[in-house]
Design a protein around this motif. Sequence first.
Motif, PDB file in Angstrom:
ATOM      1  N   ILE A 434      23.722  -5.857  -8.279  1.00 52.42           N
ATOM      2  CA  ILE A 434      24.425  -5.094  -7.242  1.00 52.42           C
ATOM      3  C   ILE A 434      25.931  -5.331  -7.360  1.00 52.42           C
ATOM      4  O   ILE A 434      26.399  -6.469  -7.328  1.00 52.42           O
ATOM      5  N   LEU A 435      26.666  -4.224  -7.472  1.00 52.47           N
ATOM      6  CA  LEU A 435      28.129  -4.326  -7.545  1.00 52.47           C
ATOM      7  C   LEU A 435      28.770  -4.106  -6.185  1.00 52.47           C
ATOM      8  O   LEU A 435      29.818  -4.673  -5.885  1.00 52.47           O
ATOM      9  N   GLY A 436      28.143  -3.278  -5.385  1.00 58.40           N
ATOM     10  CA  GLY A 436      28.723  -2.990  -4.074  1.00 58.40           C
ATOM     11  C   GLY A 436      27.800  -2.100  -3.274  1.00 58.40           C
ATOM     12  O   GLY A 436      26.834  -1.550  -3.812  1.00 58.40           O
ATOM     13  N   ALA A 437      28.103  -1.996  -1.981  1.00 50.19           N
ATOM     14  CA  ALA A 437      27.260  -1.154  -1.131  1.00 50.19           C
ATOM     15  C   ALA A 437      28.049  -0.672   0.074  1.00 50.19           C
ATOM     16  O   ALA A 437      28.945  -1.368   0.559  1.00 50.19           O
ATOM     17  N   THR A 438      27.698   0.526   0.528  1.00 48.66           N
ATOM     18  CA  THR A 438      28.232   1.039   1.792  1.00 48.66           C
ATOM     19  C   THR A 438      27.035   1.445   2.643  1.00 48.66           C
ATOM     20  O   THR A 438      26.110   2.092   2.148  1.00 48.66           O
TER      21      THR A 438
END
Length: 506
Positions: A434-438
Motif C-alpha cells: 500500500i502506497l496511500g489511501a483516501t
Amino acid sequence: MSQFAEVLPHDVYNEALVSNVHPIDWQNPQPASRYNLVVIGAGTAGLVTAAGAAGLGAKVALVERHFLGGDCLNVGCVPSKCIIRSSRVAADIREASQFGVRVLGEMEVDFPSVMERMRRLRARISEHDSARRFKELGVDLFLGEGHFSGPDTVQVAGKTLRFKKAVIATGTRPVSPAIDGIAEAGFLTNETVFSLTERPRRLAVIGGGPIGCEMAQAFRRLGCEVTLFHNAAHILNREDSDAAEIIQQSFIRDGIRLILNCKTKKIEKKNGDKVIHIDCGGIIDKIAVDEILAGAGRSPNVEDLNLETVGVKYDKREGVEVNEQLQTTNPRIYAAGDICLAYKFTHTADATARIVIQNALFRGRKKLSVLTIPWCTYTDPEIAHVGMYEKDAREKGMEVETFVRPLQEVDRAIADGEEEGFVKVHVRKGTDKILGATIVARHAGEMLGEITLAIIGNIGLKTISNVIHTYPTQAEAIKQVADAYNQTRLTPFLKGLFKKWLAWNR
Ligand SMILES: Cc1cc2nc3c(=O)[nH]c(=O)nc-3n(C[C@H](O)[C@H](O)[C@H](O)COP(=O)(O)OP(=O)(O)OC[C@H]3O[C@@H](n4cnc5c(N)ncnc54)[C@H](O)[C@@H]3O)c2cc1C
C-alpha cells in the motif's frame, strides 16, 4: 495576557477551563539550577514533550504565555469537533423523514445551547492539560512569555531557566487575510469564533481549506446563511478532486453558497453590514454579511523568542528550520509541532514531541521522515488520507495500481443511508504494497486507522483480505478493496487450471 483574545463568555465552564489551563493564582516555581529540557509553548507538542521527558526522570521546565493545551484544546480541534457534532444532529433531524422518522413541528437549533455544550465539554477535557496535572507529573510550569536570553538560558516572568537542551513548541496563529478594509470591518478567527453566544444570521467564511470547510458546514447546519470564499476552482483543493467533489456537492446540498476562484477586492462596513466586494473574472458582485470568519492560513509564532541570538534559523511563513532529527540550526535546541511542520495536526505535534524526547535526551537518531502521517477533515462526509496520492507516486517514478470501492456498494453504508464516498487504495503495481489511501465516508477518520496500521506494519492488501471484518460495517469497504486486489491475481492461466481441476473432481 492582554494580547490574547479573551475566552468568553464568563461562565462556570470558561471559569473551569481557565482554572485548569491558566490558573490566575498560579505561582511560578523557583527555577532549578539547570534543566535537562526547557520547553517553550504548552500546546500539544510542548505538553507531550514535557510530560514524556519528566516521566523518564528528566528535570523539565515548561513555559506557556497563554493557555495550556494551545490551539487544539482551546480554539481548535476540541471546540470545533463539539459544534460539528451538534451540527450533525441538526442535519440528521432535517433528514429524519428519509429514515421513516417524522419530527412533529419545527426543528430548531438552540445556538446558545450548542455553544454552552461545547464550553462544558472543553472545560471537562481541559483537565487532561491542567497546570495541576503537570505539576503532579513533576514538570516545573512557568506561566509567562518565554524567550532565549543566552546560549543556554530562557527568560520568563523575570526568572532565568538554564537548560542543557531546549524545545521550541510555540505553534501558529491565524493569518489576517490581505483584503482591503477587513481590519476595519472586523472579523472572527478560530481564536474568537468559539466565544460566540449568538448565531450570526449571515456568515462569510474566507478559505476553503480544512478549517474553513469544517466551520462553514457546521455553521450552515446550525442555521447560519453561509457563503464560503475560496481562491481556487475547488474547495479542499489539496485532496484528490474526486474526493473533494463529494464534499463540495454535500455543501451545495446543505445550502452553502460557494464563491470559487474570485478575487475578494475589499470589505466595507455599511449600515451595520459587512459588505464583501468580489471580482469573478470581470463580473463584480457584493455580498452583505453579519460576520466574517477567516480561515485562510497560519503564521508561525517565531517573533519575540530572540531566535537570532541563539542561532536558530527561521522563516516568517514556514517557521523554525529543523533537520531530520528535529534539531534546529542550534544543535542544543529542538522544535516540535506546528512551529516547524508542514503537516499541522495535533497528532503530528504529538508524534514529533516523542521524536524530540528521544533525540534531545538520549542522543537518539529518530527521524521525522519515517513518520506515516494520516489526516482527516471532519466535514460530512469526512475526507481522510494517508501516504501518497497517485500523482506523488507517479512523480517518484512508481507505477501505481488503484482499487476503489464506492460506499454505494457497501451494505452497512446503504443501511445507514451514508452512501456518499469511497475507499481508494493505491498499491505499487504488481505488488500488494500500500502506497496511500483516501477515504471519503461519514466516519472516514475512524476507518483510516486500519490502512495506516497496514502501511506502518508493512501489511499488504493480501493480508487485509484475510482479516475478518464484522458484518455489516462500513470498514468492510477496506476488505472489499483488498478482495478486488486478490481478484487481479487470478490470471486467465490460473482460472483455466482451476476450471480443469474442478471439472475433473465433479
Ligand atoms: C479550528 C481548528 C481546528 C483544528 N482541528 C484539528 C483536528 O481536528 N485535528 C488535528 O489533528 N488538528 C487540528 N487542528 C490543528 C491543531 O490544533 C494544531 O496542529 C495543534 O494545536 C498544534 O500543536 P502545537 O503544540 O504545535 O501548537 P499550539 O497548539 O499552537 O501551541 C503552541 C503554544 O505555545 C504558546 N506560545 C507561543 N509563543 C510562546 C512564548 N514565546 N512563550 C510561551 N508560550 C508561547 C502558545 O500560547 C500556545 O499555547 C485544528 C486547528 C484549528 C485552528
